[in-house]
Structure formats: C-alpha cells, structure tokens
Design a protein around this motif. Structure first.
Motif, short mmCIF file in Angstrom:
data_model
loop_
_atom_site.label_atom_id
_atom_site.label_comp_id
_atom_site.label_asym_id
_atom_site.label_seq_id
_atom_site.Cartn_x
_atom_site.Cartn_y
_atom_site.Cartn_z
N SER A 71 0.84 -1.20 0.00
CA SER A 71 0.00 0.00 0.00
C SER A 71 0.87 1.25 0.00
CB SER A 71 -0.93 0.00 1.22
OG SER A 71 -0.17 0.03 2.41
N TYR A 125 2.80 2.20 3.19
CA TYR A 125 3.61 1.15 3.78
C TYR A 125 4.84 1.72 4.49
CZ TYR A 125 6.74 -2.90 4.01
OH TYR A 125 7.58 -3.89 4.44
N TYR A 159 -0.26 -4.78 7.15
CA TYR A 159 -1.34 -4.13 6.40
C TYR A 159 -2.33 -5.17 5.91
CZ TYR A 159 1.85 -0.21 6.48
OH TYR A 159 2.67 0.79 6.92
N TRP A 175 -3.68 -8.49 11.40
CA TRP A 175 -3.11 -7.32 10.75
C TRP A 175 -3.38 -6.06 11.57
CZ3 TRP A 175 -7.31 -9.91 8.59
CH2 TRP A 175 -8.49 -9.19 8.49
#
Length: 301
Positions: free
Chosen positions: A43, A46, A198, A231
């Motif tokens: 993403s 990140y 994530y 996550w």
C-alpha cells in the motif's frame, strides 16, 4: 526404438510465494522468475520499520511465553480455576516490561513519528496474548503445567513440501517454510499464525498463501491445520480460516494454476501470447515492477 531408462527431468519446484504472485499477476510472476526483483504489492502508506517491528515483536512474544518461568507458574493448579483474563493481563504486563517498552524506546529515539503506529501494533499483540492464553488454559485439561507451553506453542521454521499432480498428468513440487504454530489438544488441530502489518490489498492471493501453508503442513503433520491472520492497518483485524475451507481452496484452484505457471515460463520475448495481464487493474498502481512490465511486454500492464 528402445525405451530410455533415464529419469525424466522434473520442473524446478515453485515456492508458495511464487504461487501467490501468480494468482495476483501472471506477468509479475514471469518477471520475478526470469529476472528477480521485488514482487510484493504494498500500500502507498507502507512503512518498512513498522512491518519489521510487528513480526519481530510477535516472534519475541511467542518465545517469551514458551520460555519465561514467571509465565509457566500462571498455569499451575487446577485448570478449572484458571482465569483467562487474569493470566492474559499478567502476560501482557511482563511482555510490556521485558520486551515491548525497551523496543518502543529504541524505535522512537530514532523516529518519534512511529509511536502512533507502534501503539496500533501493541493493540494487536494484546489481542494475540488473550487468544494464546485462552488456548493454553484449554490445553491444561490435557497436559501438565510443566509442558503445556511448549506443547501448545511450536516455534522455529518447519520446511514443508508437496508434489501436486497437475491436469496435464505431470507433477509439480511446491515448497515453503512454516513457523508460529499453535496446537489445540481438544480439536487435535494445529493452527498457523500469520502476521501482516497491512490488510492485504489482494485478498484472493492472501487466501491462497494461507491455504498452501496449511495444506503442505497437513501433509507433513497428518493433522488438520487451521489458520489465523492478524493485521494492524488500516484498522486492527484478525481472520480465522478452518482447515476444511483451506483444503477446498487448494484442491479446487492450485493444480490448474501450477500448470498455467509452467506454461507462462515457457514463453520467450517477442513470441505471441505472453503471460496475461492481471485481472485486477488496481494492482498496476502499486506494482513494484510496473515500468519493467510495461516496457518488456510492449506496453502491457
């Protein structure tokens, strides 16, 4: 014409990561196999330091629970009298004092902006502590306090492999390494614990990976293998997969995909019919080899 007794050359094994990439994007799989390079879809927000911290802290937590004598005594006495919440709170306090707080101080000394993200990591780890405490208390019914921790939590890498029969009648070997296992005495099942900072942008790829780790481990350990994924971002989450679900995913999707992967790798540059583009166009925006892909496949995504 005499029949040759020479053994047929086997296709090199694929890793579980190879299969995950292939499910996300055939072209990225091809580039990774032929040229190497990055292959993770990350993403935009990140943060490598937080990713490393989550996995590192989770592994240290598992090892601490297995080895710390002050934790073993928490499970002494009659198992009917053990209170999960009280035990989890004491483990949480020990973990904070011995591992998390020193880790936090070190990280934020280097970069104070990571403090909020590490607080999110802490919240996920406290959830993990509660879930582990719950299963250890359940397991005390079946084994003594002196062995329940190391028989419940299985750490260290376990190499796994399995040779699939693919639709064209040939075989394809798949390999991987599994760690962070939890054993449930009541159900006689293992559970693979996966940590990721994530929430995966490509859910089907995550499910395939989780399913394959469980499937290959089941072939080795001969007991059903469930899975759980934790996550941190964009918000805390966990998802549990049953062995039955995971087995179904592998058997229905993986053999045909392995055959496709072998076909894709036979393609050579400038030939017709290259490996297909991803079906999920949004992945192109976060592809680690986007420019290479576009130039190599003559503008393909």
């Amino acid at each position: 014409m005499p029949i040759s007794n020479k053994p047929q050359l086997q296709s090199p094994p694929f890793s579980i990561n190879d299969v995950k990439v292939a499910f996300s994007c055939p072209r990225l799989f091809y580039l990774k196999q032929r040229f190497g390079g990055e292959y993770l879809f990350l993403s935009k927000d990140y943060i490598q330091e937080i990713d490393n911290a989550f996995v590192d802290l989770a592994n240290q937590l598992m090892n601490m629970i297995r080895q710390e004598s002050r934790i073993q005594v928490l499970f002494a006495g009659q198992f009917e009298e053990l209170v999960v919440e009280a035990i989890a709170n004491q483990i949480q306090q020990l973990f904070y004092e011995l591992i998390f707080f020193p880790y936090l101080e070190t990280i934020i000394t280097k970069d104070a902006s990571l403090a909020t993200a590490l607080y999110q990591v802490w919240q996920v780890l406290t959830r993990l502590i509660f879930n582990i405490s719950e299963i250890i208390v359940k397991n005390r019914r079946y084994c003594h306090e002196s062995v329940v921790l190391r028989r419940t939590l299985i750490t260290g890498e376990i190499p796994v492999d399995y040779t699939f029969k693919i639709p064209n009648g040939k075989t394809q070997k798949l390999t991987g390494k599994v760690n962070n296992l939890i054993f449930d005495f009541e159900s006689r099942r293992l559970c693979v614990v996966h940590y990721q900072t994530y929430e995966t942008v490509e859910v089907s790829s995550q499910l395939i990976g989780v399913a394959l780790y469980s499937f290959l481990l089941k072939q080795k350990k001969k007991v059903p293998v469930d899975a759980v994924v934790y996550w941190v971002f964009p918000e805390l989450g966990e998802y549990h997969y049953s062995w039955e679900k995971l087995e179904s995913v592998v058997e229905s999707l993986v053999p045909s995909k392995l055959e496709e992967m072998r076909e894709w790798l036979r393609w050579e540059e400038f030939q017709p019919n290259p490996p297909p583009r991803t079906e999920k166009e949004y992945l192109c925006d976060i592809c680690p080899q986007r420019e290479k892909c576009q130039s190599f496949f003559d503008g393909g995504g």
